[in-house]
Design a protein around this motif. Sequence first.
Motif, PDB file in Angstrom:
ATOM      1  N   ILE A   1      -5.957   4.216   5.577  1.00  0.00           N
ATOM      2  CA  ILE A   1      -6.246   2.813   6.024  1.00  0.00           C
ATOM      3  C   ILE A   1      -7.368   3.008   4.326  1.00  0.00           C
ATOM      4  N   LYS A   2      -8.560   4.139   4.928  1.00  0.00           N
ATOM      5  CA  LYS A   2      -9.525   3.602   3.501  1.00  0.00           C
ATOM      6  C   LYS A   2      -9.522   3.632   2.367  1.00  0.00           C
ATOM      7  N   ALA A   3      -8.612   4.470   1.713  1.00  0.00           N
ATOM      8  CA  ALA A   3      -8.185   5.108   0.505  1.00  0.00           C
ATOM      9  C   ALA A   3      -7.412   4.146   0.202  1.00  0.00           C
ATOM     10  N   ILE A   4      -5.873   3.373   0.591  1.00  0.00           N
ATOM     11  CA  ILE A   4      -5.314   2.330   0.435  1.00  0.00           C
ATOM     12  C   ILE A   4      -6.487   1.661  -0.146  1.00  0.00           C
ATOM     13  N   ALA A   5      -7.004   1.014   0.865  1.00  0.00           N
ATOM     14  CA  ALA A   5      -8.046  -0.493  -0.025  1.00  0.00           C
ATOM     15  C   ALA A   5      -9.068   0.190  -0.821  1.00  0.00           C
ATOM     16  N   ARG A   6      -8.951   1.163  -1.039  1.00  0.00           N
ATOM     17  CA  ARG A   6     -10.282   1.224  -1.726  1.00  0.00           C
ATOM     18  C   ARG A   6      -9.038   1.341  -3.757  1.00  0.00           C
ATOM     19  N   ARG A   7      -7.874   2.330  -3.431  1.00  0.00           N
ATOM     20  CA  ARG A   7      -6.868   2.825  -4.234  1.00  0.00           C
ATOM     21  C   ARG A   7      -6.683   0.739  -4.506  1.00  0.00           C
ATOM     22  N   LEU A   8      -6.724  -0.079  -3.813  1.00  0.00           N
ATOM     23  CA  LEU A   8      -5.658  -1.504  -4.487  1.00  0.00           C
ATOM     24  C   LEU A   8      -7.084  -3.072  -4.287  1.00  0.00           C
ATOM     25  N   GLY A   9      -8.088  -1.751  -3.978  1.00  0.00           N
ATOM     26  CA  GLY A   9      -8.785  -3.522  -4.176  1.00  0.00           C
ATOM     27  C   GLY A   9      -9.048  -4.876  -3.489  1.00  0.00           C
ATOM     28  N   VAL A  10      -7.784  -3.945  -1.978  1.00  0.00           N
ATOM     29  CA  VAL A  10      -8.169  -4.845  -1.121  1.00  0.00           C
ATOM     30  C   VAL A  10      -9.400  -4.387   0.428  1.00  0.00           C
TER      31      VAL A  10
ATOM     32  N   VAL B   1      -5.279  -3.783   5.196  1.00  0.00           N
ATOM     33  CA  VAL B   1      -4.435  -3.036   5.307  1.00  0.00           C
ATOM     34  C   VAL B   1      -3.881  -2.941   6.429  1.00  0.00           C
ATOM     35  N   ARG B   2      -4.620  -2.723   7.109  1.00  0.00           N
ATOM     36  CA  ARG B   2      -4.231  -2.891   8.566  1.00  0.00           C
ATOM     37  C   ARG B   2      -3.668  -4.088   8.828  1.00  0.00           C
ATOM     38  N   ARG B   3      -3.652  -5.225   8.772  1.00  0.00           N
ATOM     39  CA  ARG B   3      -2.906  -6.316   9.001  1.00  0.00           C
ATOM     40  C   ARG B   3      -1.020  -6.190   7.793  1.00  0.00           C
ATOM     41  N   ALA B   4      -1.065  -5.651   7.096  1.00  0.00           N
ATOM     42  CA  ALA B   4       0.180  -5.028   6.157  1.00  0.00           C
ATOM     43  C   ALA B   4       0.936  -4.099   6.787  1.00  0.00           C
ATOM     44  N   LEU B   5       0.423  -2.981   7.580  1.00  0.00           N
ATOM     45  CA  LEU B   5       0.841  -1.694   8.346  1.00  0.00           C
ATOM     46  C   LEU B   5       1.292  -2.320   9.883  1.00  0.00           C
ATOM     47  N   ALA B   6       0.413  -3.539  10.339  1.00  0.00           N
ATOM     48  CA  ALA B   6       0.525  -3.586  11.696  1.00  0.00           C
ATOM     49  C   ALA B   6       1.736  -4.962  11.996  1.00  0.00           C
ATOM     50  N   ARG B   7       2.237  -5.416  11.063  1.00  0.00           N
ATOM     51  CA  ARG B   7       3.459  -6.078  10.624  1.00  0.00           C
ATOM     52  C   ARG B   7       4.649  -5.085  10.587  1.00  0.00           C
ATOM     53  N   GLU B   8       4.129  -4.444  10.009  1.00  0.00           N
ATOM     54  CA  GLU B   8       5.419  -3.331   9.881  1.00  0.00           C
ATOM     55  C   GLU B   8       5.613  -2.148  10.810  1.00  0.00           C
TER      56      GLU B   8
END
Length: 46
Positions: free
Chosen positions: A20-29, A34-41
């Motif tokens: 999650i931390k790496a995804i957030a860093r890469r996308l600038g969010v 990121v947690r919300r996006a993954l939780a929805r899925e």
Amino acid sequence: MTVEDWAEIRRLSRVEGMAIKAIARRLGVSRNAVRRALAREGLLHV
């Protein structure tokens, strides 16, 4: 956040196995976005 961002978050998590931390860093969010996006899925088990 765009639909493309959501799709990229899912792809990075599923295919790349990225944290999650790496995804957030890469996308600038935030990590929470990121947690919300993954939780929805249903990909994040909290």
